[in-house]
Design a protein around this motif. Structure first.
Motif, PDB file in Angstrom:
ATOM      1  N   ASN A 190       0.804  -1.231   0.000  1.00  0.00           N
ATOM      2  CA  ASN A 190       0.000   0.000   0.000  1.00  0.00           C
ATOM      3  C   ASN A 190       0.833   1.276   0.000  1.00  0.00           C
ATOM      4  O   ASN A 190       0.336   2.333  -0.370  1.00  0.00           O
ATOM      5  CB  ASN A 190      -0.933   0.020   1.215  1.00  0.00           C
ATOM      6  N   CYS A 191       2.107   1.177   0.458  1.00  0.00           N
ATOM      7  CA  CYS A 191       2.918   2.404   0.502  1.00  0.00           C
ATOM      8  C   CYS A 191       3.497   2.686  -0.892  1.00  0.00           C
ATOM      9  O   CYS A 191       3.625   1.773  -1.702  1.00  0.00           O
ATOM     10  CB  CYS A 191       4.033   2.252   1.526  1.00  0.00           C
ATOM     11  N   PHE A 199      12.685  -0.357  -3.102  1.00  0.00           N
ATOM     12  CA  PHE A 199      12.357  -1.702  -3.596  1.00  0.00           C
ATOM     13  C   PHE A 199      13.188  -2.757  -2.862  1.00  0.00           C
ATOM     14  O   PHE A 199      12.694  -3.845  -2.564  1.00  0.00           O
ATOM     15  CB  PHE A 199      12.569  -1.781  -5.115  1.00  0.00           C
ATOM     16  N   GLY A 200      14.436  -2.429  -2.572  1.00  0.00           N
ATOM     17  CA  GLY A 200      15.268  -3.360  -1.797  1.00  0.00           C
ATOM     18  C   GLY A 200      14.699  -3.553  -0.399  1.00  0.00           C
ATOM     19  O   GLY A 200      14.633  -4.685   0.109  1.00  0.00           O
ATOM     20  N   ALA A 201      14.265  -2.452   0.216  1.00  0.00           N
ATOM     21  CA  ALA A 201      13.695  -2.538   1.566  1.00  0.00           C
ATOM     22  C   ALA A 201      12.423  -3.389   1.547  1.00  0.00           C
ATOM     23  O   ALA A 201      12.202  -4.226   2.438  1.00  0.00           O
ATOM     24  CB  ALA A 201      13.385  -1.136   2.090  1.00  0.00           C
ATOM     25  N   ALA A 221       0.054   1.567  -5.229  1.00  0.00           N
ATOM     26  CA  ALA A 221       0.432   2.921  -5.668  1.00  0.00           C
ATOM     27  C   ALA A 221       1.171   2.842  -7.006  1.00  0.00           C
ATOM     28  O   ALA A 221       1.690   1.785  -7.384  1.00  0.00           O
ATOM     29  CB  ALA A 221       1.325   3.561  -4.614  1.00  0.00           C
ATOM     30  N   GLU A 222       1.216   3.953  -7.709  1.00  0.00           N
ATOM     31  CA  GLU A 222       1.911   3.994  -8.995  1.00  0.00           C
ATOM     32  C   GLU A 222       3.421   3.790  -8.779  1.00  0.00           C
ATOM     33  O   GLU A 222       3.978   4.294  -7.793  1.00  0.00           O
ATOM     34  CB  GLU A 222       1.674   5.361  -9.635  1.00  0.00           C
ATOM     35  N   LEU A 273       7.706   0.940   5.033  1.00  0.00           N
ATOM     36  CA  LEU A 273       9.023   0.301   4.902  1.00  0.00           C
ATOM     37  C   LEU A 273       9.927   0.617   6.087  1.00  0.00           C
ATOM     38  O   LEU A 273      11.104   0.246   6.104  1.00  0.00           O
ATOM     39  CB  LEU A 273       9.701   0.788   3.609  1.00  0.00           C
ATOM     40  N   ASP A 274       9.406   1.320   7.083  1.00  0.00           N
ATOM     41  CA  ASP A 274      10.231   1.794   8.206  1.00  0.00           C
ATOM     42  C   ASP A 274      11.012   0.667   8.874  1.00  0.00           C
ATOM     43  O   ASP A 274      12.196   0.805   9.180  1.00  0.00           O
ATOM     44  CB  ASP A 274       9.371   2.489   9.265  1.00  0.00           C
TER      45      ASP A 274
END
Ligand code: F3S
Length: 398
Positions: A190-191, A199-201, A221-222, A273-274
């Motif tokens: 969703n983020c 993307f790595g995270a 999301a886009e 992704l925090d």
């Protein structure tokens, strides 16, 4: 496991000890994993090249196989070694390590394995085609080949990939089969994600939470307007490291997402992704080295780095690792990076290099895979950030 007459002859030793040893490995794996038989492969990619990882025992094993007359029957490539084979002195590699590393490469070359020394053979002329069966062993290359290209490979170990190259086939199970390619979990993201570090995270989080299960990913999301393949490979490399995932599907993006739609009960939702950024390495004051090129850098990444450092000087050491073929293609970008004080290395990567001997303690990298491995494998403190941030924040550009 059904074997052909030729395979039985290999296994019995009728065709010599080198083929027997190779067929024994394929047969044993097939039995363990319930393979129906074997499948012919188009190429093999062999890991366990660095002397740091295989040591004297691994080198002896390779020399023995070579002495028995082992020869590969299909195109076979090497994963990165512990040093750039030509520029190892500039890296600060100790001479005794260099000597042993060259012996490993020579033993493999004598069996016909090409010294491609890259973990991203799909960026060069060695890119496989959809549906081809392979025996690849580097985890980031395996997940890329399965997911983004639609080729078929299990995550081989170094010896089993070499065995497959010697007999030209591998055991047919797992990702070689239709059943093995189905997703096991729907992941809703969703983020929004802005660059390769995000993307790595994300890949790191998915690998941590799913272990080995194949995800079907739906982005709400886009996605950013950057080369999608490179973003997906950053995600895949991290997923294969923090978990042992060897394939993913992305709705609307990967070639088999429509063939194997999401099904089943299990679902994972990612809203932030925090957690990943916290685990992978927070900003630090200064670093000994900026490392870009895990997996090995593409032409596009080299050009991006060149545009960031163009006409300026770096105060911090910068290493970019890539393949020989990309170095040859990226002449102008390589020149620009090196004029700024960076080093564009081929054949190697920091994770498999003898980092402890190089005095490197703090590294900034845009690779979640590197950020995952370096602290435990090489006792290195990591700052994890996007390529652009690594260069502009830590490079001390003047
Ligand atoms: Fe490649 Fe080394 Fe990273 S082999 S994927 S650059 S850890």
């Amino acid at each position: 496991m059904d074997l052909t007459e030729e395979e039985k002859a290999m296994l019995s030793g009728e065709m010599g000890p080198a083929l027997q040893r190779a067929m024994e490995i394929i047969w044993a794996l097939g039995k363990i994993y319930g393979a129906s038989g074997t499948v012919l492969i188009k190429s093999a990619q062999i890991s366990g090249i660095s002397y740091k990882n295989i040591g004297e025992a691994g080198l002896d094993f390779l020399k023995k196989w070579a002495l028995e007359g082992a020869k590969v029957q299909v195109p076979a490539m090497m994963n990165p070694a512990g040093m750039d084979l030509k520029r190892w002195k500039e890296m600060g590699i100790p001479e005794d390590f260099a000597r042993k590393q060259l012996e490993v490469v020579e033993a493999l070359e004598s069996m016909g394995v090409k010294p491609t020394l890259t973990c991203a053979p799909y960026l060069t002329r060695n890119r496989p085609e959809f549906g081809e069966h392979l025996a690849w062993s580097e985890s980031s290359a395996v997940i890329f080949a399965n997911s983004v290209i639609g080729a078929r490979t299990n995550r081989e170990g170094g010896p089993s990939a070499l065995a497959a190259a010697i007999v030209g086939r591998t055991a047919c199970y797992g990702f070689h089969t239709e059943q093995g390619r189905k997703p096991a979990c729907l992941v809703e993201v969703n983020c929004s994600l802005k660059d390769e570090a995000d993307f790595g995270a994300l890949g790191y989080l998915i690998g941590k939470k799913l272990g080995y299960k194949t995800p079907y990913i739906r982005f709400r999301a886009e996605l950013p307007h950057f080369n999608k393949e490179l973003l997906l490979r950053a995600m895949g490399a991290a997923m294969a490291a923090s978990g042992s995932i060897s394939m993913f599907h992305v709705e609307g993006l990967t070639p088999e997402a429509e063939i194997f739609p999401a099904e089943g009960e299990e679902q994972l939702t990612i809203n932030s992704l925090d957690e990943a950024f916290l685990a992978l390495g927070s900003p630090i004051n200064e670093v000994d080295l900026i490392w870009i090129g895990c997996p090995h850098a593409s032409l596009e990444e080299l050009e991006l780095i060149a545009s960031l450092v163009n006409g300026r000087k770096l105060s911090t050491k910068l290493w970019v690792t890539t393949s020989r073929e990309i170095v040859a293609k990226a002449g102008k970008a390589v020149e620009t990076i090196e004029e700024a004080g960076g080093l564009v290395l081929s054949d190697t990567c920091l994770v498999v290099a003898p980092v402890e001997a190089l005095g490197i303690r703090k590294v900034a990298t845009n690779s979640a895979k590197a950020a995952f491995y370096l602290p435990s494998w090489a006792k290195v403190q990591v700052a994890f950030a996007s390529l652009e941030e690594c260069i502009t924040r830590y490079g001390g550009l003047r």
